[in-house]
Design a protein around this motif. Structure first.
Motif, PDB file in Angstrom:
ATOM      1  N   ALA A 311      -4.105  -2.001  -1.853  1.00 32.62           N
ATOM      2  CA  ALA A 311      -3.906  -3.108  -2.386  1.00 32.62           C
ATOM      3  C   ALA A 311      -3.927  -3.617  -3.243  1.00 32.62           C
ATOM      4  CB  ALA A 311      -4.791  -4.658  -2.292  1.00 32.62           C
ATOM      5  N   LYS A 312      -4.615  -3.028  -4.955  1.00 32.80           N
ATOM      6  CA  LYS A 312      -4.386  -3.018  -6.382  1.00 32.80           C
ATOM      7  C   LYS A 312      -3.551  -2.107  -6.649  1.00 32.80           C
ATOM      8  CE  LYS A 312      -7.684  -2.968  -9.857  1.00 32.80           C
ATOM      9  NZ  LYS A 312      -8.929  -3.176 -10.947  1.00 32.80           N
ATOM     10  N   LEU A 313      -3.865  -0.976  -6.367  1.00 32.82           N
ATOM     11  CA  LEU A 313      -2.791  -0.313  -7.333  1.00 32.82           C
ATOM     12  C   LEU A 313      -1.378   0.296  -5.998  1.00 32.82           C
ATOM     13  CD1 LEU A 313      -5.390   2.802  -7.980  1.00 32.82           C
ATOM     14  CD2 LEU A 313      -4.250   1.253  -9.500  1.00 32.82           C
ATOM     15  N   LEU A 320      -1.119  -7.368   5.735  1.00 33.52           N
ATOM     16  CA  LEU A 320      -0.495  -6.427   6.422  1.00 33.52           C
ATOM     17  C   LEU A 320      -2.092  -5.632   7.032  1.00 33.52           C
ATOM     18  CD1 LEU A 320       2.178  -5.630   6.861  1.00 33.52           C
ATOM     19  CD2 LEU A 320       2.517  -3.802   5.690  1.00 33.52           C
ATOM     20  N   LEU A 321      -2.339  -5.282   6.072  1.00 29.69           N
ATOM     21  CA  LEU A 321      -3.961  -4.571   6.191  1.00 29.69           C
ATOM     22  C   LEU A 321      -4.710  -5.076   7.793  1.00 29.69           C
ATOM     23  CD1 LEU A 321      -4.883  -3.117   2.690  1.00 29.69           C
ATOM     24  CD2 LEU A 321      -4.444  -2.234   4.203  1.00 29.69           C
ATOM     25  N   ALA A 322      -4.649  -6.684   7.290  1.00 23.57           N
ATOM     26  CA  ALA A 322      -5.858  -6.904   8.215  1.00 23.57           C
ATOM     27  C   ALA A 322      -4.631  -7.037   9.429  1.00 23.57           C
ATOM     28  CB  ALA A 322      -5.461  -9.074   7.211  1.00 23.57           C
ATOM     29  N   GLU A 323      -3.648  -7.449   9.403  1.00 30.41           N
ATOM     30  CA  GLU A 323      -2.828  -7.281  10.568  1.00 30.41           C
ATOM     31  C   GLU A 323      -2.751  -5.802  11.861  1.00 30.41           C
ATOM     32  OE1 GLU A 323       1.075  -8.694  12.438  1.00 30.41           O
ATOM     33  OE2 GLU A 323       0.707  -8.838  10.728  1.00 30.41           O
ATOM     34  N   HIS A 324      -2.252  -4.956  10.920  1.00 25.43           N
ATOM     35  CA  HIS A 324      -1.888  -3.265  11.354  1.00 25.43           C
ATOM     36  C   HIS A 324      -3.536  -2.513  10.875  1.00 25.43           C
ATOM     37  CE1 HIS A 324       1.845  -5.218  12.699  1.00 25.43           C
ATOM     38  NE2 HIS A 324       1.726  -5.131  10.824  1.00 25.43           N
ATOM     39  N   GLY A 325      -4.663  -2.690  10.646  1.00 27.13           N
ATOM     40  CA  GLY A 325      -5.423  -1.799   9.865  1.00 27.13           C
ATOM     41  C   GLY A 325      -4.442  -0.596   8.786  1.00 27.13           C
ATOM     42  N   ALA A 326      -4.826   0.098   8.061  1.00 29.81           N
ATOM     43  CA  ALA A 326      -4.998   1.231   7.443  1.00 29.81           C
ATOM     44  C   ALA A 326      -3.822   1.832   7.074  1.00 29.81           C
ATOM     45  CB  ALA A 326      -6.058   1.143   5.993  1.00 29.81           C
ATOM     46  N   GLU A 329       1.467   2.665  10.284  1.00 31.55           N
ATOM     47  CA  GLU A 329       3.192   2.305  10.355  1.00 31.55           C
ATOM     48  C   GLU A 329       3.553   1.985   8.688  1.00 31.55           C
ATOM     49  OE1 GLU A 329       8.030   3.243  11.339  1.00 31.55           O
ATOM     50  OE2 GLU A 329       6.497   2.487  12.814  1.00 31.55           O
ATOM     51  N   GLU A 330       3.176   0.441   9.561  1.00 34.29           N
ATOM     52  CA  GLU A 330       3.600  -0.749   8.814  1.00 34.29           C
ATOM     53  C   GLU A 330       2.791  -0.373   6.872  1.00 34.29           C
ATOM     54  OE1 GLU A 330       4.129  -1.947  12.679  1.00 34.29           O
ATOM     55  OE2 GLU A 330       2.880  -1.078  11.625  1.00 34.29           O
ATOM     56  N   VAL A 331       1.737   0.263   7.389  1.00 37.22           N
ATOM     57  CA  VAL A 331       0.833   0.257   6.243  1.00 37.22           C
ATOM     58  C   VAL A 331       1.345   1.272   5.218  1.00 37.22           C
ATOM     59  CG1 VAL A 331      -1.059   0.722   4.257  1.00 37.22           C
ATOM     60  CG2 VAL A 331      -1.230  -1.125   6.531  1.00 37.22           C
ATOM     61  N   ALA A 332       1.834   2.610   6.147  1.00 34.53           N
ATOM     62  CA  ALA A 332       2.050   3.429   5.172  1.00 34.53           C
ATOM     63  C   ALA A 332       3.676   3.463   4.568  1.00 34.53           C
ATOM     64  CB  ALA A 332       2.588   4.846   6.734  1.00 34.53           C
ATOM     65  N   LYS A 333       4.060   3.095   5.048  1.00 33.36           N
ATOM     66  CA  LYS A 333       5.738   2.273   4.730  1.00 33.36           C
ATOM     67  C   LYS A 333       5.347   1.253   3.149  1.00 33.36           C
ATOM     68  CE  LYS A 333       8.756   2.277   8.722  1.00 33.36           C
ATOM     69  NZ  LYS A 333       9.718   2.197   9.589  1.00 33.36           N
TER      70      LYS A 333
END
Length: 414
Positions: A311-313, A320-326, A329-333
């Motif tokens: 989130a910071k960097l 997004l992290l809370a909903e889909h997890g680290a 696909e969503e977090v990777a993008k």
């Protein structure tokens, strides 16, 4: 010509020193057309040396012995070989002069033990070692050749390249093989074998030999001709066929690193690259900077192992992290998009995954990895499921990520 290799040294047997000489010798002799049928590592004891020689000389035409030629009392190979071939040690003036000059050039005092290095078997052909005090020794008996070489790698390699192989080629008609290796990434060995079954049959019908050389994430296909370079055009034609059939898998030739290949591709396009890494912990960035000239394209990377740093960097939204997890696909993008903005580059590789052996779930087992590539025009993401071995999962993630970047740049469909 059938060859055996005997490596001598207690340090090799206990794992204190890695036996790199054996791997190098096997490769060099094979390339020269000399078939290595067996290798043995033994301790520096007379009984072990004699027993190994007796065994090898029953089958081999050539025996290469490395190690045990130093100036200390525990190095007894020279004395053992002298006795084995029923000869005697005699003083070799040219060798003494060379050793003396070696010490003078280094500003060192020559000791009695160093002088004894000039005592050599009377009936052996002495191979001049210009880098050290231990000379090579070439014995012949009943049509068999036994060559004793120092164990210091750069000394041994020089003697093989400058003395041994030229003599074998000129005196014994040894003819080198010709081979080329195709590098592939992104497919398992068995799956590849199934896809190229007909191609492989043609290879053997054409008198060539094919070897699969797999390692985690990479397959090397080596084609060899016993006839030497005269088959070069034929081998290259076979590999050109595979390059056209599988552009998404084939990335290079002859042990080329995929990181070096992709680096050259980025430089050719005057494009810059950055990385945002979670499960690989900076491994992708590190692999790129191993090569000189990487600063021409590689700008830097973000290591975002924790969600907080994602989130910071990389500015990944916390919701997004809370909903889909680290690992998603969503977090990777989001990592790729945020990293591209933060680093100010043309392309970004982002990786997030569960390396293991802990941390997996039914929904996301160990080995689950998402890789995303941000380009000047779009963001592409791909899901992978590797195994449960942490080290291999990390290594495969690095390789698959860079190959995905290669395919995206070249607009190759997987």
């Amino acid at each position: 010509m059938k060859a055996g290799i005997i490596t001598i040294g207690d340090e090799l047997l206990i794992g204190q020193t890695v036996n790199t000489n054996l791997a190098w010798l096997g490769s060099e002799l094979g390339n020269a057309g000399i078939s290595v049928y067996k290798s043995t590592t033994i301790c520096d004891q007379e009984e072990a040396i004699v027993s190994a020689l007796d065994d090898y000389l029953e089958e081999a035409d050539l025996v290469i012995v490395t190690g045990g030629l130093g100036p200390t009392n525990d190095d007894i190979t020279k004395e053992t070989l002298t006795s084995y071939f029923n000869t005697e040690l005699v003083f070799n003036e040219p060798v003494l002069e060379r050793v003396r000059q070696l010490f003078e050039n280094q500003g060192k005092v020559m000791l009695d033990s160093n002088i004894q290095q000039a005592m050599l078997p009377k009936d052996a052909l002495i191979l001049d070692n210009r880098y050290g005090t231990a000379s090579g020794m070439w014995f012949e008996r009943d049509g068999k050749i036994i060559i004793s070489l120092p164990g210091v790698p750069y000394e041994m390699k020089t003697l093989i390249s400058e003395e041994v192989l030229p003599r074998l080629k000129s005196s014994f008609g040894v003819q080198g093989k010709y081979y080329q290796t195709l590098m592939l990434q992104g497919i398992g060995e068995s799956y590849l074998a199934e896809k190229i079954e007909t191609w492989e049959k043609r290879i053997y019908d054409d008198g060539l030999h094919l070897a699969y050389l797999p390692s985690p994430g990479v397959i090397k296909l080596r084609l060899t001709s016993e006839k030497g370079p005269k088959d070069a055009k034929k081998i290259n034609a076979y590999f050109d066929e595979l390059k056209k059939r599988f552009p998404h898998l084939v990335y290079g030739m002859n042990d080329e690193s995929i990181f070096e290949v992709v680096g050259a591709l980025l430089k050719s396009k005057n494009a810059t690259l950055g990385t945002v890494e979670s499960c690989t912990g900076g491994g992708i960035a590190n692999a790129f900077v191993q090569y000189s000239g990487s600063s021409d394209f590689f700008q830097g990377g973000l290591i975002t192992y924790s969600n907080a740093l994602k989130a910071k960097l990389a500015h990944v939204p916390t919701e997004l992290l809370a909903e889909h997890g680290a690992v998603s696909e969503e977090v990777a993008k989001a990592m790729a998009i945020g990293g591209k903005k933060q680093l100010g580059v043309d392309y970004v590789i982002a990786v997030t995954g569960i390396a293991g052996p802990n941390g997996g779930s039914l929904e996301k087992p160990v080995g689950t990895v998402w890789i995303a590539i941000a380009t000047p025009k779009k963001v592409v993401a791909q899901h992978f499921l590797f195994g449960n071995h942490r080290g291999r999962n990390i290594e495969k993630t690095e390789l698959y990520a860079v190959n995905l970047l290669r395919k995206v740049i070249l607009e190759i469909d997987a």
